[in-house]
Scaffold this active site. Structure first.
Site, short mmCIF file in Angstrom:
data_model
loop_
_atom_site.label_atom_id
_atom_site.label_comp_id
_atom_site.label_asym_id
_atom_site.label_seq_id
_atom_site.Cartn_x
_atom_site.Cartn_y
_atom_site.Cartn_z
N ASP A 1 0.72 -1.27 -0.15
CA ASP A 1 -0.02 -0.05 -0.09
C ASP A 1 0.88 1.27 -0.09
OD1 ASP A 1 -2.52 1.39 0.11
OD2 ASP A 1 -2.61 1.39 2.09
N GLY A 2 0.38 2.17 -0.51
CA GLY A 2 0.97 3.59 -0.55
C GLY A 2 1.48 4.12 -1.73
N HIS B 1 2.25 3.70 -9.08
CA HIS B 1 2.14 2.10 -9.34
C HIS B 1 3.31 1.57 -10.11
CE1 HIS B 1 -1.76 2.43 -7.56
NE2 HIS B 1 -2.28 3.10 -8.62
N SER C 1 -7.41 -5.75 -5.27
CA SER C 1 -8.52 -6.29 -4.18
C SER C 1 -9.84 -6.36 -5.09
CB SER C 1 -8.63 -5.44 -3.03
OG SER C 1 -9.16 -4.38 -3.25
N SER C 2 -10.43 -7.34 -4.53
CA SER C 2 -11.84 -7.24 -5.16
C SER C 2 -12.60 -5.83 -4.97
CB SER C 2 -12.54 -8.15 -4.49
OG SER C 2 -12.40 -8.21 -2.97
N ASN D 1 -10.87 -2.56 -5.20
CA ASN D 1 -10.24 -1.87 -5.92
C ASN D 1 -10.86 -1.72 -7.64
OD1 ASN D 1 -6.83 -2.96 -4.86
ND2 ASN D 1 -7.88 -1.07 -4.09
N ARG E 1 2.16 -4.81 6.30
CA ARG E 1 1.37 -3.90 5.40
C ARG E 1 2.23 -2.51 5.41
NH1 ARG E 1 -4.78 -2.29 4.49
NH2 ARG E 1 -4.68 -0.57 3.31
N ARG F 1 -4.58 -1.99 8.71
CA ARG F 1 -5.86 -2.66 8.75
C ARG F 1 -5.54 -3.76 7.69
NH1 ARG F 1 -7.70 2.73 6.69
NH2 ARG F 1 -7.46 3.01 4.47
N GLU G 1 1.86 -13.09 12.42
CA GLU G 1 2.33 -12.00 13.10
C GLU G 1 2.30 -10.57 12.12
OE1 GLU G 1 3.70 -12.01 15.91
OE2 GLU G 1 3.26 -13.91 16.50
C1 IPE Z 1 -5.39 -2.81 -0.27
O1 IPE Z 1 -4.88 -1.51 -0.35
C2 IPE Z 1 -5.24 -3.54 -1.38
C3 IPE Z 1 -3.99 -3.83 -2.08
C4 IPE Z 1 -2.98 -3.32 -1.76
C5 IPE Z 1 -3.83 -4.26 -3.49
P1 IPE Z 1 -6.01 -0.38 -0.44
O2 IPE Z 1 -5.45 0.84 -0.71
O3 IPE Z 1 -6.85 -0.53 -1.51
O4 IPE Z 1 -6.84 -0.51 0.83
P2 IPE Z 1 -7.81 0.51 1.84
O5 IPE Z 1 -8.98 0.80 0.73
O6 IPE Z 1 -7.16 1.87 1.79
O7 IPE Z 1 -8.38 -0.20 2.62
C1 IPE Z 2 -1.56 0.29 -3.37
O1 IPE Z 2 -1.31 1.63 -3.49
C2 IPE Z 2 -1.76 -0.31 -4.87
C3 IPE Z 2 -3.29 -0.65 -5.16
C4 IPE Z 2 -4.26 -0.79 -4.15
C5 IPE Z 2 -3.32 -1.34 -6.27
P1 IPE Z 2 -2.64 2.79 -3.52
O2 IPE Z 2 -3.02 3.01 -4.70
O3 IPE Z 2 -3.76 2.19 -2.71
O4 IPE Z 2 -1.98 3.89 -2.79
P2 IPE Z 2 -2.63 5.01 -1.63
O5 IPE Z 2 -3.05 4.07 -0.59
O6 IPE Z 2 -3.68 5.68 -2.37
O7 IPE Z 2 -1.32 5.63 -1.41
MG MG Z 3 -4.08 2.41 -0.51
#
Ligand code: IPE
Ligand code: IPE
Ligand code: MG
Length: 267
Positions: free
Chosen positions: A39-40, A56, A84-85, A87, A207, A213, A226
């Site tokens: 994430d991020g 990305h 994710s489902s 996304n 994460r 989460r 863990e």
């Molecule tokens: C979780 O990240 C899914 C992936 C990393 C593929 P998200 O960025 O979609 O999660 P939420 O929506 O902040 O919980």
């Molecule tokens: C995770 O990064 C990648 C995917 C969920 C595909 P994000 O795109 O969720 O990045 P943030 O959370 O918006 O920074």
């Molecule tokens: Mg995210």
């Protein structure tokens, strides 16, 4: 990956960790299976006044680094949450970009996966993807299927609730067909119908991106994982950050409901 992983999750997890020695560290426990919510990416890009898509793209480099570091560290299975489902709720342009990036990465990375002995498997509901991507996935899985150094699982259009639901559906079908009786249903029969019954549950669940989460990742399988949360955005999560997470795991005591003393004496 040839061991039979069929028994109860707790028992499996008890036997999951291996002790390995490395040149300059005392014996550190290495997780057999690591799961990561990458994430991020978006925030990494926005902070640099770049479009989210640049994040990305930068994230793909981190995937490469962490896959190779995992092989070096002796991790047996790495499961990465790529899409994710939920996304699909993102703007169509971002979803399309992610799908195209996935197609391109599959094509570009197969050679490197083979060089590193990494077998690829994609988990999730792939039938929702464009045909081009489904083909790309099948080809990459086929091209890497004999590799044995590590299994890389990419979770794409994956959701923990989806996984549990599809397992329940299979159980119901087996019961209706008379292959099992309702009273046969136990944790073993259930987990055998989840996405990767042949692997131990993740020992370490990481994460990045600062959120704490699960976001519908491995709900069943992470029962005794863990948890490790990193403030780093995924494109900044490098080998050193990963080794820190592994070292942190190595110092934890996993008790699985037992007392600390019992856990110390467990095999
Ligand atoms: C979780 O990240 C899914 C992936 C990393 C593929 P998200 O960025 O979609 O999660 P939420 O929506 O902040 O919980
Ligand atoms: C995770 O990064 C990648 C995917 C969920 C595909 P994000 O795109 O969720 O990045 P943030 O959370 O918006 O920074
Ligand atoms: Mg995210």
């Amino acid at each position: 990956m040839s061991r039979p992983y069929g028994c109860l999750a707790v028992y499996r997890a008890l036997n999951n960790d291996r002790i390995v020695s490395s040149a300059n560290q005392s014996r550190l426990r290495v997780p057999r299976h690591v799961a990561i919510v990458m994430d991020g990416n978006g925030r990494w890009a926005v902070r640099r006044r770049l479009p989210r898509t640049a994040g990305h793209r930068a994230g793909v480099k981190s995937v490469r680094t962490i896959v190779e570091e995992s092989v070096r560290q002796g991790v047996e299975a790495l499961t990465l949450f790529a899409f994710s489902s939920e996304n699909w709720r993102r703007p169509k342009s971002e979803v399309n970009f992610l799908l195209e990036l996935f197609v391109g990465a599959l094509r570009a990375e197969v050679k490197r996966l083979n060089e590193n002995g990494v077998r690829l498997r994609v988990i999730g509901e792939r039938s929702a993807f464009p045909e081009k991507l489904q083909w790309g996935i099948a080809e990459a899985e086929e091209a890497t299927k004999t590799n044995e150094a590590m299994l890389l699982q990419v979770a794409a259009n994956y959701g923990g609730r989806w996984d549990i639901t599809q397992a329940a559906r299979r159980l119901a079908a087996d019961a209706r067909a008379g292959r099992i009786a309702p009273e046969d249903v136990d944790e073993r029969l259930f987990s055998d119908r989840l996405s990767f019954p042949d692997l131990p549950d993740p020992d370490l669940f990481i994460r990045t991106g600062g959120e704490q989460r699960i976001s519908n990742f491995l709900l069943w399988q992470s029962a005794y994982s863990e948890l490790y949360f990193s403030e780093l955005m995924w494109p900044d999560f490098d080998g050193a950050a990963y080794r820190e997470a592994l070292a942190d795991f190595g110092h934890r005591q996993r008790r699985f409901g037992m007392t600390g003393d019992q856990a110390d004496q467990a095999p």
